[in-house]
Enzyme design. Structure first.
Site, PDB file in Angstrom:
ATOM      1  N   GLY A  27       0.697  -1.555   0.361  1.00  0.00           N
ATOM      2  CA  GLY A  27       0.086  -0.180   0.117  1.00  0.00           C
ATOM      3  C   GLY A  27       0.829   1.445   0.017  1.00  0.00           C
ATOM      4  O   GLY A  27       0.105   2.065   0.888  1.00  0.00           O
ATOM      5  N   ALA A  28       2.300   1.167  -0.535  1.00  0.00           N
ATOM      6  CA  ALA A  28       2.798   2.443  -0.929  1.00  0.00           C
ATOM      7  C   ALA A  28       2.459   3.588  -1.521  1.00  0.00           C
ATOM      8  O   ALA A  28       3.052   3.943  -1.778  1.00  0.00           O
ATOM      9  CB  ALA A  28       4.665   1.856  -1.052  1.00  0.00           C
ATOM     10  N   GLY A  31      -0.214   8.065   1.387  1.00  0.00           N
ATOM     11  CA  GLY A  31      -0.758   8.230   2.836  1.00  0.00           C
ATOM     12  C   GLY A  31       0.870   7.603   3.434  1.00  0.00           C
ATOM     13  O   GLY A  31       1.528   8.121   3.256  1.00  0.00           O
ATOM     14  N   GLY A  33       1.421   4.476   3.274  1.00  0.00           N
ATOM     15  CA  GLY A  33       2.803   3.786   3.067  1.00  0.00           C
ATOM     16  C   GLY A  33       3.423   4.070   2.203  1.00  0.00           C
ATOM     17  O   GLY A  33       4.512   3.934   2.925  1.00  0.00           O
ATOM     18  N   SER A 157      -6.144  -1.029  13.835  1.00  0.00           N
ATOM     19  CA  SER A 157      -7.047   0.366  13.582  1.00  0.00           C
ATOM     20  C   SER A 157      -7.756   0.313  15.137  1.00  0.00           C
ATOM     21  O   SER A 157      -8.319  -0.797  15.212  1.00  0.00           O
ATOM     22  CB  SER A 157      -7.934   0.587  11.977  1.00  0.00           C
ATOM     23  OG  SER A 157      -9.513   1.026  12.488  1.00  0.00           O
ATOM     24  N   TYR A 183     -15.501  -4.377   8.280  1.00  0.00           N
ATOM     25  CA  TYR A 183     -14.494  -3.785   8.447  1.00  0.00           C
ATOM     26  C   TYR A 183     -13.864  -4.076  10.431  1.00  0.00           C
ATOM     27  O   TYR A 183     -12.331  -4.265  10.373  1.00  0.00           O
ATOM     28  CB  TYR A 183     -14.345  -2.019   8.549  1.00  0.00           C
ATOM     29  CG  TYR A 183     -13.209  -1.200   8.805  1.00  0.00           C
ATOM     30  CD1 TYR A 183     -12.296  -1.698   7.661  1.00  0.00           C
ATOM     31  CD2 TYR A 183     -12.687  -0.226   9.695  1.00  0.00           C
ATOM     32  CE1 TYR A 183     -10.749  -0.728   7.593  1.00  0.00           C
ATOM     33  CE2 TYR A 183     -11.576   0.317   9.673  1.00  0.00           C
ATOM     34  CZ  TYR A 183     -10.465   0.019   8.977  1.00  0.00           C
ATOM     35  OH  TYR A 183      -9.268   1.011   9.054  1.00  0.00           O
TER      36      TYR A 183
END
Length: 315
Positions: A27-28, A31, A33, A157, A183
């Site tokens: 997820g780079a 944001g 990442g 989270s 989630y």
């Protein structure tokens, strides 16, 4: 030095030399990442960027490459879709074929609060992407971590409070789909995966932590609608939102990955650059629910996850 809510990645990594380290970040392309990758590259770490969209990833890699150029580090950009087991297998085969070791994996990618959907393999989208995708990716790359002390950081989270995992209904076939319950299940799974992963890797020096980055405005909220936002706001009534910047949000990831004592962070849920306390107060601004740390649930989730991805991994 003591770090906390306002600490940034640069604060946490001040004076840390990561020259020669290999760090993989999923997820780079935006944001947290992107900031995590930039921060470790600025300390000399070589970085493998796992991104779903290579074109977007190329643009996002610019500040990471600029940081790496100043330290002589290298940056690799590789495609991986966490919602596709075949993509994950291709990605991990490529990384394993071109690297003889990794020192850290930051499992940062994910989706949040999205409409009901399925991964390429038919799993409910949030559980399939956030948990099963990283379960397969991390385990297939764990042999590269075997050469010495290493760390695996799983992004969770405070949303884990919405629900415990429900292993006999991961696809919402027995209950009506709810984006926040989904989630919550996936984020609890991230913590439970960490608990069992740390137990299995502890003696070999492979330590794992789950991280709550805090509330940050990032691309993670791209699937939110007015309806899901209103539901979230109602659930948070009485609990104010304290926003963080992206560098503050990524700080706990690098704290757990490169600064914290291994026995302090190992197997724990971390937030604000520290280990969270256990709470049962839904309105508490901090803390982790006990069910997310239950070792028996962690073992059951591991076994079920192996069944679902059709691969087994050594203890």
């Amino acid at each position: 030095m003591t770090f906390g809510f306002e600490s940034t990645t640069d604060d946490v990594l001040d004076g840390i030399d990561l020259t020669g380290h290999w760090v993989l970040v999923t997820g780079a392309s935006s944001g947290l990442g992107q900031e995590t990758a930039r921060a470790v590259a600025a300390r000399g770490a070589n970085v493998v960027l796992g991104v779903r969209d290579v074109a977007k990833g190329e643009a996002a890699a610019e500040p990471v490459r600029a940081a790496a150029a100043a330290t002589g580090a290298s940056v690799e950009l590789r495609a991986v879709d966490l919602a596709s087991l075949s993509s994950i297998r291709a990605f991990t085969d490529e990384v394993s074929g071109s690297h003889d070791r990794l020192d850290a994996i930051i499992a940062n990618a994910g989706v949040m609060g999205c409409p009901e959907g399925r991964t390429d393999d038919g799993f409910e989208l949030q559980f399939g992407t956030n948990h099963l995708g990283h379960f397969l990716l991390v385990n297939r790359l764990r042999p590269l971590l075997a050469g010495g002390p290493a760390r695996i950081i799983n992004l969770s989270s405070a949303g884990h409070r919405f629900s415990d995992v429900v292993l006999d209904d991961i696809n919402f076939e027995q209950t009506a789909y709810d984006p926040w319950i989904s989630y919550g299940r996936s984020k609890t799974a991230n913590v439970l995966f960490t608990v069992e992963l740390d137990r299995r890797g502890r003696d070999a020096g492979q330590r794992s932590a789950a991280v709550h980055p805090g509330s940050i405005m990032t691309d993670l909220g791209r699937h939110l609608t007015e309806e899901t936002l209103s539901t979230l706001q109602a659930a948070r009534a009485g609990r104010p939102t304290n926003w963080k910047t992206v560098p503050q949000g990524a700080a706990t990831s690098v704290w757990a990955g490169f600064t914290a004592d291994a026995d302090e962070m190992g197997g724990n849920y971390c937030e604000d650059c520290g280990v969270a306390s256990i709470t049962d107060d839904q309105n508490s601004p901090t803390g982790v629910f006990a069910y997310a740390l239950d070792p028996d649930s962690a073992k059951a989730l591991w076994a079920r996850s192996e069944e679902l991805v059709a691969e087994s991994f050594p203890a």
